[in-house]
Structure formats: structure tokens, C-alpha cells
Write an enzyme that holds these catalytic residues in place. Structure first.
Site, mmCIF file in Angstrom:
data_model
loop_
_atom_site.group_PDB
_atom_site.id
_atom_site.type_symbol
_atom_site.label_atom_id
_atom_site.label_comp_id
_atom_site.label_asym_id
_atom_site.label_seq_id
_atom_site.Cartn_x
_atom_site.Cartn_y
_atom_site.Cartn_z
ATOM 1 N N ASP A 9 0.603 -1.583 0.226
ATOM 2 C CA ASP A 9 0.271 0.152 0.403
ATOM 3 C C ASP A 9 1.137 1.491 -0.329
ATOM 4 O O ASP A 9 1.839 1.429 0.977
ATOM 5 C CB ASP A 9 -0.396 0.264 0.827
ATOM 6 C CG ASP A 9 -1.971 1.542 1.362
ATOM 7 O OD1 ASP A 9 -2.180 1.370 0.259
ATOM 8 O OD2 ASP A 9 -2.416 1.327 2.449
ATOM 9 N N MET A 10 0.750 2.557 -1.201
ATOM 10 C CA MET A 10 1.341 3.452 -1.217
ATOM 11 C C MET A 10 0.845 4.034 -0.119
ATOM 12 O O MET A 10 -0.020 4.532 -0.214
ATOM 13 C CB MET A 10 0.899 4.179 -2.774
ATOM 14 C CG MET A 10 1.714 3.331 -4.016
ATOM 15 S SD MET A 10 3.696 2.268 -3.550
ATOM 16 C CE MET A 10 4.002 4.023 -3.655
ATOM 17 N N ASP A 103 -3.934 2.053 -5.803
ATOM 18 C CA ASP A 103 -1.867 2.589 -4.928
ATOM 19 C C ASP A 103 -1.363 0.740 -3.902
ATOM 20 O O ASP A 103 -0.825 1.087 -3.503
ATOM 21 C CB ASP A 103 -1.959 3.426 -4.188
ATOM 22 C CG ASP A 103 -2.978 3.949 -3.251
ATOM 23 O OD1 ASP A 103 -4.191 3.083 -3.215
ATOM 24 O OD2 ASP A 103 -2.059 4.249 -1.976
ATOM 25 N N GLU A 104 -3.085 0.455 -4.498
ATOM 26 C CA GLU A 104 -2.733 -1.319 -3.446
ATOM 27 C C GLU A 104 -2.971 -2.113 -4.207
ATOM 28 O O GLU A 104 -3.915 -1.807 -5.058
ATOM 29 C CB GLU A 104 -3.995 -0.957 -2.853
ATOM 30 C CG GLU A 104 -3.615 -1.112 -0.696
ATOM 31 C CD GLU A 104 -5.086 -0.750 -0.602
ATOM 32 O OE1 GLU A 104 -5.808 -2.007 0.337
ATOM 33 O OE2 GLU A 104 -5.850 0.101 -0.504
HETATM 34 MG MG MG Z 1 -2.322 3.759 -0.256
#
Ligand code: MG
Length: 391
Positions: A9-10, A103-104
Site C-alpha cells: 500500500d503506497m 495504489d494497493e
Molecule cells: Mg495507500
């Protein structure tokens, strides 16, 4: 082989992209979204979160909490570009990637400890690759299943890495608040609270029948399993890859044809190996080169015949690179195969020399599968003589 699933996860993704694109924003409270009247915050940087700003909060409230916040409009197209780069990296680390959002993602990394020495080093290398290429930190959780991996990635955000090993499933989540259990919304949480349950372990210490009475059979059994850290769901790569490629960002910019070709040889071996693992062959080969000022050059060619040979990929990359203007200070190189052919189509073209080569690659691949992907690559790169095999 023990199952290990990774959740990546970003950190503060949209805000981080803005901070990478505009260095003046680094270290400052950046709030993406909520800039317009009645707008809602999409992402707040960690500097803004200190003031209590979080996503889904009305912009007006965010402004009240953090008047010095820098409010920016949402730039979806830009985030999608960065996301595509991140997912390209994911695909290099696992053949099974399940995207959850921009983003995950979940990655099934079972067996990758053979290639990366350990689960820990696999996760570290992925974090480094993402940071080097995009400038953004990711938080990673690794665990025997999806549920625990997602919990783990959240435990040490930002820039976190938490590994839950086999045998630690139950103990790793015992102390967590019940709201962390997947599927426990406000309503269920309130019911559990009324039963005197506060932490995950309280569920296991309680009585399954009273849990069934309060929540119904299905939810009760679901929670009972989760509280033990059990989750059988598989990582589901939702689409068949349309291309297979590898990219490398270099810690120091590179220049000079010889070094560039050495890098392409390395990339060709990676892409070739991945194609053969998936039992597909590519007809279109593309290269990418990015210079220190972030200008990106690409070239591609469609071959008369599809391939999964390192040597053909390497030679094609060489030809394509020569079509580019002379580049100095290269920070990234990439090599991709696409336009895949069906297995049935391939056998039509087999001749003796190709069958010989195929046998050779089979032998190489079985070594790679046994001892890790890098074993042969490294030997070849160290021993420059071998490079002549390809020219
Ligand atoms: Mg994130």
C-alpha cells in the site's frame, strides 16, 4: 511450499506524487482534493495528518484544522501513470498480483524466498525498487493470508514492513481492536462491544454460540475464523497480462553503449525467463530509456516470429537502442515483450536449431527454479566472455 501473501500500500499516494513532482511541497502539509467549495479531501500528506486531517473529510473542516495546508486539485491522469509504473514493478516480483485500488495490491509471493533469499529481503527489495523508481514510500505487510497481510501493512505506516509468519497467525492479532476485523462495521462493533468484547482475542475467549445468537450463524463463523487468523482466499490476478516487461532504475545514472548493453542483457534474461515461466512468446519487443531530466524514449518492433529467447530479446533491444538519439545520463532502462502468441501457433515454426536452443533454456530455467533467478545471470555478467554468445 508455505503460502505467503504480500499486501503493498503506497503511503499517502496522491499527496506523495505531488511532493515528488514539486520538491517545494516536501515536508509540508499537502492536501489533495477539498480545494473547491464543498469538496472532500482525497489524500492528506503525513505532515497534514498531524493536524487531524484525513481522507473523506470535508475541505472546509480540513481548512479549519490546518489553515496553513496546501490544497491541490486532484490530478487523476498523473496518479494513473505512477500507478502503472508501480504495477509493472509488482509484476516483476510475482506472477499473481491482485489490484485493490490505484495504489494497493495483493501479491502471492509463495516460494519467492528461493529467488530473494528470504521473504524479508523480497519485501525490502520491492520497497527499494518502488522508492528508487517513483520516489514514493510503500508500506508492506507479509503474512500467510490476505487478511493478515492487509492488517500487517497498516501496522507500521508510513514506510512500514511487518511480517507475520506461519504459527503467529493468532497471536499477531490478539490485541487488536475488533474494528480491525474484516467485515466488522459500526453496527457489528457495537453489538460486540455490548457483549463485553474489546479485542480480537475476546472473541476466542467467549462462546461461539452466544456469538451466533448475537450476529447470526454466518457472521459469527466468519469472525471466529478471522480471530484465529484464518483466511483461505486466494490472490486472484483479475486479468491476463498483455505484456511482460522489466524496468531498472539505477542508483547512479549510466552512459556508454557497453554498459547500456550489459543492462539490456540482464533485462533480456529477466523478461525471457518470465515469458518461459508463463509459457508464452512475444512478437512485439519494446524498449524504454529515461534520462536524468526525466525525458522518456521508447521504441518497439514487431518480429516476424514470436520469441521467448533471451538472445533474441537482447539483440532486438540492441537494434532498438541504436535507433534512439545518443543518450547520456540514463536513469532507467526497460524491456518489454507483448503481442503474445498462442502455444499451438508456436510449434509450426520449430526447427532443429530452435529445438536445441529450447532445450538449453529448459536446462537454464530448471537451475533458476532450483537455485534462484539470479544464479546464472550473475555468472554471465561477471564473465564478460560469455556475452559474445549473444552477438
Ligand atoms: Mg495507500
Amino acid at each position: 511450499m508455505k503460502r505467503y501473501i504480500m499486501h503493498v500500500d503506497m503511503d499517502a499516494f496522491f499527496a506523495s506524487v505531488e511532493q515528488v513532482d514539486n520538491p517545494e511541497l516536501r515536508g509540508k502539509p499537502v492536501i489533495v482534493g477539498g480545494d473547491k467549495a464543498r469538496g472532500v479531501v482525497c489524500t492528506a500528506s503525513y505532515e497534514a495528518r498531524k493536524y487531524g486531517v484525513h481522507s473523506a473529510m470535508p475541505g472546509i473542516q480540513a481548512k479549519r484544522l490546518c489553515p496553513q495546508g496546501i490544497f491541490l486539485p486532484v490530478r487523476h491522469e498523473r496518479y494513473k501513470q505512477v500507478s502503472a509504473e508501480i504495477f509493472t514493478i509488482f509484476a516483476e516480483f510475482s506472477p499473481k498480483v491482485e489490484p485493490l485500488s490505484i495504489d494497493e495490491a495483493f501479491l502471492d509471493i509463495s516460494g519467492m524466498d528461493k529467488i530473494y533469499k528470504s521473504i524479508n529481503s523480497c519485501a525490502r527489495q520491492l520497497k527499494e525498487r518502488i522508492l528508487l523508481q517513483t520516489g514514493i514510500h510503500a508500506s508492506i505487510g507479509v503474512a500467510p493470508n490476505k487478511f493478515l497481510a492487509k492488517i500487517a501493512s497498516d501496522l507500521k505506516k508510513p514506510d512500514g514492513l511487518v511480517i507475520i509468519r506461519h504459527g503467529q497467525e493468532q497471536s499477531s492479532i490478539a490485541q487488536l481492536p475488533l474494528g480491525k476485523l474484516w467485515g466488522v462495521g459500526q453496527k457489528t462493533a457495537l453489538k460486540l462491544h455490548n457483549m463485553g468484547y474489546r479485542q480480537v482475542k475476546d472473541i476466542l475467549q467467549g462462546n461461539i454460540n452466544s456469538l451466533k445468537n448475537a450476529l447470526g450463524e454466518k457472521t459469527a463463523v466468519h469472525l471466529w475464523q478471522l480471530a484465529q487468523g484464518i483466511d483461505e482466499r486466494e490472490v486472484e490476478s483479475s486479468h491476463i497480462a498483455k505484456s511482460i516487461g522489466n524496468e531498472e532504475t539505477y542508483a547512479e545514472d549510466i552512459s556508454g553503449e557497453e554498459i547500456v548493453m550489459e543492462k539490456f542483457l540482464h533485462l533480456a534474461e529477466k523478461v525471457g525467463w518470465r515469458l518461459r515461466q508463463k509459457q508464452i512468446k512475444a512478437r512485439t519487443i519494446s524498449i524504454k530509456a529515461r534520462t536524468d531530466d526525466f525525458t522518456t524514449y521508447t521504441r518497439s518492433i514487431t518480429l516476424p516470429e514470436s520469441t521467448d529467447f533471451d538472445s533474441v530479446l537482447y539483440k532486438t533491444a540492441q537494434t532498438l537502442f541504436k535507433q534512439l538519439p545518443v543518450l547520456n545520463k540514463i536513469r532507467l532502462l526497460g524491456l518489454t515483450g507483448s503481442n503474445f502468441t498462442e502455444p499451438a501457433e508456436m510449434s509450426l515454426f520449430n526447427d532443429v536449431s530452435k529445438i536445441k536452443q529450447e532445450k538449453l533454456y529448459k536446462a537454464i530455467d530448471s537451475l533458476k527454479n532450483k537455485f534462484g533467478e539470479n544464479i546464472i545471470t550473475k555468472a554471465k555478467l561477471i564473465n564478460r566472455q560469455k556475452k559474445d554468445d549473444y552477438s
